[in-house]
Write an enzyme that holds these catalytic residues in place. Structure first.
Site, PDB file in Angstrom:
ATOM      1  N   LYS A 166      -3.645   5.811  -3.190  1.00 38.46           N
ATOM      2  CA  LYS A 166      -4.697   5.605  -4.193  1.00 38.46           C
ATOM      3  C   LYS A 166      -4.300   6.027  -5.605  1.00 38.46           C
ATOM      4  O   LYS A 166      -5.141   6.357  -6.438  1.00 38.46           O
ATOM      5  CB  LYS A 166      -6.028   6.286  -3.802  1.00 38.46           C
ATOM      6  CG  LYS A 166      -6.484   6.057  -2.387  1.00 38.46           C
ATOM      7  CD  LYS A 166      -6.257   4.690  -1.828  1.00 38.46           C
ATOM      8  CE  LYS A 166      -7.098   3.590  -2.416  1.00 38.46           C
ATOM      9  NZ  LYS A 166      -6.724   2.275  -1.775  1.00 38.46           N
TER      10      LYS A 166
ATOM     11  N   SER B 296     -11.229   7.794  -4.702  1.00 42.13           N
ATOM     12  CA  SER B 296     -10.746   6.459  -4.354  1.00 42.13           C
ATOM     13  C   SER B 296     -10.391   6.407  -2.859  1.00 42.13           C
ATOM     14  O   SER B 296     -10.686   5.426  -2.166  1.00 42.13           O
ATOM     15  CB  SER B 296      -9.521   6.141  -5.214  1.00 42.13           C
ATOM     16  OG  SER B 296      -8.994   4.887  -4.892  1.00 42.13           O
TER      17      SER B 296
ATOM     18  N   HIS C 211       4.596   5.764   0.389  1.00 38.09           N
ATOM     19  CA  HIS C 211       3.747   6.954   0.279  1.00 38.09           C
ATOM     20  C   HIS C 211       4.446   8.163   0.928  1.00 38.09           C
ATOM     21  O   HIS C 211       3.853   9.242   1.005  1.00 38.09           O
ATOM     22  CB  HIS C 211       2.419   6.752   1.018  1.00 38.09           C
ATOM     23  CG  HIS C 211       1.523   5.702   0.437  1.00 38.09           C
ATOM     24  ND1 HIS C 211       1.278   5.578  -0.909  1.00 38.09           N
ATOM     25  CD2 HIS C 211       0.780   4.737   1.030  1.00 38.09           C
ATOM     26  CE1 HIS C 211       0.428   4.562  -1.104  1.00 38.09           C
ATOM     27  NE2 HIS C 211       0.126   4.041   0.046  1.00 38.09           N
TER      28      HIS C 211
HETATM   29  S1  PPS Z   1      -3.083   2.342  -1.720  1.00 35.51           S
HETATM   30  O1  PPS Z   1      -4.088   2.007  -0.655  1.00 35.51           O
HETATM   31  O2  PPS Z   1      -2.626   3.709  -1.577  1.00 35.51           O
HETATM   32  O3  PPS Z   1      -2.001   1.419  -1.785  1.00 35.51           O
HETATM   33  O4  PPS Z   1      -3.937   2.258  -3.087  1.00 35.51           O
HETATM   34  P1  PPS Z   1      -3.309   2.234  -4.538  1.00 35.51           P
HETATM   35  O5  PPS Z   1      -2.910   0.857  -4.881  1.00 35.51           O
HETATM   36  O6  PPS Z   1      -2.278   3.294  -4.671  1.00 35.51           O
HETATM   37  O7  PPS Z   1      -4.528   2.695  -5.439  1.00 35.51           O
HETATM   38  C1  PPS Z   1      -5.701   1.936  -5.541  1.00 35.51           C
HETATM   39  C2  PPS Z   1      -6.395   2.410  -6.812  1.00 35.51           C
HETATM   40  O8  PPS Z   1      -5.687   1.883  -7.953  1.00 35.51           O
HETATM   41  C3  PPS Z   1      -6.603   1.138  -8.744  1.00 35.51           C
HETATM   42  N1  PPS Z   1      -5.912   0.043  -9.450  1.00 35.51           N
HETATM   43  C4  PPS Z   1      -5.940  -0.066 -10.795  1.00 35.51           C
HETATM   44  N2  PPS Z   1      -6.492   0.724 -11.742  1.00 35.51           N
HETATM   45  C5  PPS Z   1      -6.376   0.319 -13.039  1.00 35.51           C
HETATM   46  N3  PPS Z   1      -5.740  -0.814 -13.405  1.00 35.51           N
HETATM   47  C6  PPS Z   1      -5.163  -1.624 -12.486  1.00 35.51           C
HETATM   48  N4  PPS Z   1      -4.550  -2.730 -12.885  1.00 35.51           N
HETATM   49  C7  PPS Z   1      -5.245  -1.249 -11.109  1.00 35.51           C
HETATM   50  N5  PPS Z   1      -4.814  -1.791  -9.953  1.00 35.51           N
HETATM   51  C8  PPS Z   1      -5.229  -0.987  -8.955  1.00 35.51           C
HETATM   52  C9  PPS Z   1      -7.604   0.610  -7.713  1.00 35.51           C
HETATM   53  O9  PPS Z   1      -8.766   0.096  -8.324  1.00 35.51           O
HETATM   54  C10 PPS Z   1      -7.828   1.866  -6.896  1.00 35.51           C
HETATM   55  O10 PPS Z   1      -8.560   2.862  -7.597  1.00 35.51           O
HETATM   56  P2  PPS Z   1     -10.148   3.026  -7.544  1.00 35.51           P
HETATM   57  O11 PPS Z   1     -10.440   4.314  -8.271  1.00 35.51           O
HETATM   58  O12 PPS Z   1     -10.553   3.092  -6.106  1.00 35.51           O
HETATM   59  O13 PPS Z   1     -10.715   1.835  -8.257  1.00 35.51           O
END
Ligand code: PPS
Length: 300
Positions: free
Chosen positions: A51, A139, A109
Site C-alpha cells: 500500500k 489503505s 514487498h
Molecule cells: S499493493 O496492494 O501493495 O500493491 O498496493 P500499492 O499499489 O502499493 O498501494 C495502493 C495505494 O497507492 C495509491 N495509488 C496512488 N496514489 C496517488 N497517485 C497514484 N497515481 C496512485 N496509484 C496508486 C492507491 O490509491 C492506494 O492508496 P489508497 O490510500 O488506498 O488510495
C-alpha cells in the site's frame, strides 16, 4: 474460502523466516531461492511495503520504458501492468524472471534478507518507495476488505492492532523500512517517498529517469507524469487493477485505487490510537533520519 466467481481457494498467512507470506500465492521454498538469483546490471526492483505505491511504480516504470507513450500500455488489452512488472515473490515468477530478456523490471514487498545477494554487490537497481505508515495502515485496512487472499478485518480497531503487531502480510512496516534503509549504501538504491510523488510528481519522475539512465525529452517526461496521475491512472484498466480477476479482488467491496492522498488516517484514527502510533513511531525510528509528510495540507 468461497469467492464470487465460484472458485474455492484457501488463503492464510504463513510465517516464514521472520516474514509472513500468503499461502496459495507464495511458495516459501521458491521465495528462498530468490536470494541466489543472478542479477544483471539492467535489472530493476521497485520495493514497497504493501500500500505504498507499488502499482504507481508499475505505471511509471512502464511509461519510462515507453518514453511516455501510453498507447504502448493500452495496446496490451489483456495484459495488465502487473503482468508486465510482476511481484518476484509470486509463485512461478522466479522461473519467469530467470528466462526473461532484459530489461527485467519487478516489484516486491519482500524484506531485504530474501532479496538477491547480488543487489548488495551493486548489481541491478532498487527503487524503494516509502509511504507514511498511518496512511499505509488505513489503505491496508480497506484493501483487506477487497483482497480475497487477506482476512477481512472485524473492524478498524481490530486491524489497527494487527498492523501494530506486524500480524499482516509483509509483517512490520518498521522492520521493512529499517532493514532496507540500513542496507541502502551497499546497493544502487533510489529512496523516494509516496508523499514526494504526490507533492511533485514531475520532479519524482525526473529523479527516477535519471537514476535509471533513461534519456527522455521534456515532452516525453511530461507524458509519463500525465499518464501516471491518480486521476488518469484510474481511467486506465491495465493500470488500475480493475482487470484483476474476482477470485483475487472483490471489486464490489471497493476500488484498488481508492483515494490516493495524504492524511486519510485522520478520518480513521482515534486520538488514543494516534498518540500510541506516534509513540511507537518515535521509539522505532529514533535512529533513522527519515521524516514523513502526514497531511496533504502541509504541502498545499
Ligand atoms: S499493493 O496492494 O501493495 O500493491 O498496493 P500499492 O499499489 O502499493 O498501494 C495502493 C495505494 O497507492 C495509491 N495509488 C496512488 N496514489 C496517488 N497517485 C497514484 N497515481 C496512485 N496509484 C496508486 C492507491 O490509491 C492506494 O492508496 P489508497 O490510500 O488506498 O488510495
Amino acid at each position: 474460502m468461497d469467492l464470487n466467481d465460484g472458485k474455492t481457494v484457501s488463503y492464510a498467512l504463513v510465517p516464514h523466516k521472520g516474514f509472513n507470506l500468503i499461502n496459495g500465492i507464495h511458495d516459501p521454498d521458491d521465495v528462498d531461492q530468490i536470494y541466489n538469483l543472478e542479477i544483471r546490471d539492467s535489472d530493476v526492483f521497485a520495493v514497497t511495503y504493501p500500500k505504498s505505491g507499488t502499482i504507481w511504480m508499475q505505471q511509471i516504470l512502464l511509461l519510462l520504458e515507453a518514453k511516455g507513450d501510453v498507447t504502448a500500455i493500452s495496446k496490451h488489452n489483456t495484459k495488465s501492468n502487473a503482468d508486465c512488472i510482476p511481484w518476484i515473490e509470486l509463485s512461478g515468477c522466479r522461473e519467469a524472471f530467470i528466462a526473461a530478456p532484459s530489461p527485467r523490471w519487478r516489484v516486491t514487498h519482500l524484506q531485504h534478507h530474501f532479496m538477491p545477494a547480488a543487489l548488495s554487490q551493486r548489481k541491478g537497481k532498487v527503487i524503494y518507495v516509502a509511504r507514511n505508515p498511518k496512511d499505509v495502515l488505513v489503505s491496508y485496512f480497506h484493501f483487506h476488505k477487497v483482497a480475497n487472499m487477506l482476512e477481512t478485518p472485524k473492524d478498524f480497531d481490530d486491524f489497527f492492532e494487527k498492523f501494530m503487531r506486524g500480524d499482516v502480510f509483509a509483517c512490520s512496516w518498521f522492520e521493512h523500512i529499517k532493514t532496507w534503509y540500513s542496507n541502502k549504501d551497499d546497493m544502487n538504491m533510489l529512496f523516494i517517498t509516496y508523499e514526494e510523488m504526490v507533492q511533485d510528481l514531475h520532479s519524482a519522475v525526473r529523479k527516477m529517469s535519471l537514476f535509471l539512465g533513461k534519456e527522455l525529452t521534456e515532452e516525453q517526461l511530461a507524458n509519463v507524469v500525465k499518464h501516471s496521475t491518480f486521476h488518469n491512472m484510474r481511467k486506465i484498466p491495465q493500470a488500475n487493477y480493475e482487470q484483476v480477476p474476482g477470485y483475487l479482488l472483490n471489486h464490489h467491496q471497493g476500488k484498488f485505487m481508492r483515494k490516493g492522498t495524504i492524511g486519510d488516517w485522520k478520518n480513521h484514527f482515534t486520538v488514543a490510537q494516534n498518540e500510541r502510533f506516534d509513540e511507537v513511531f518515535h521509539r522505532e525510528m529514533q535512529d533513522f533520519p527519515l521524516s514523513f509528510i502526514w497531511d496533504i495540507r502541509d504541502i498545499e
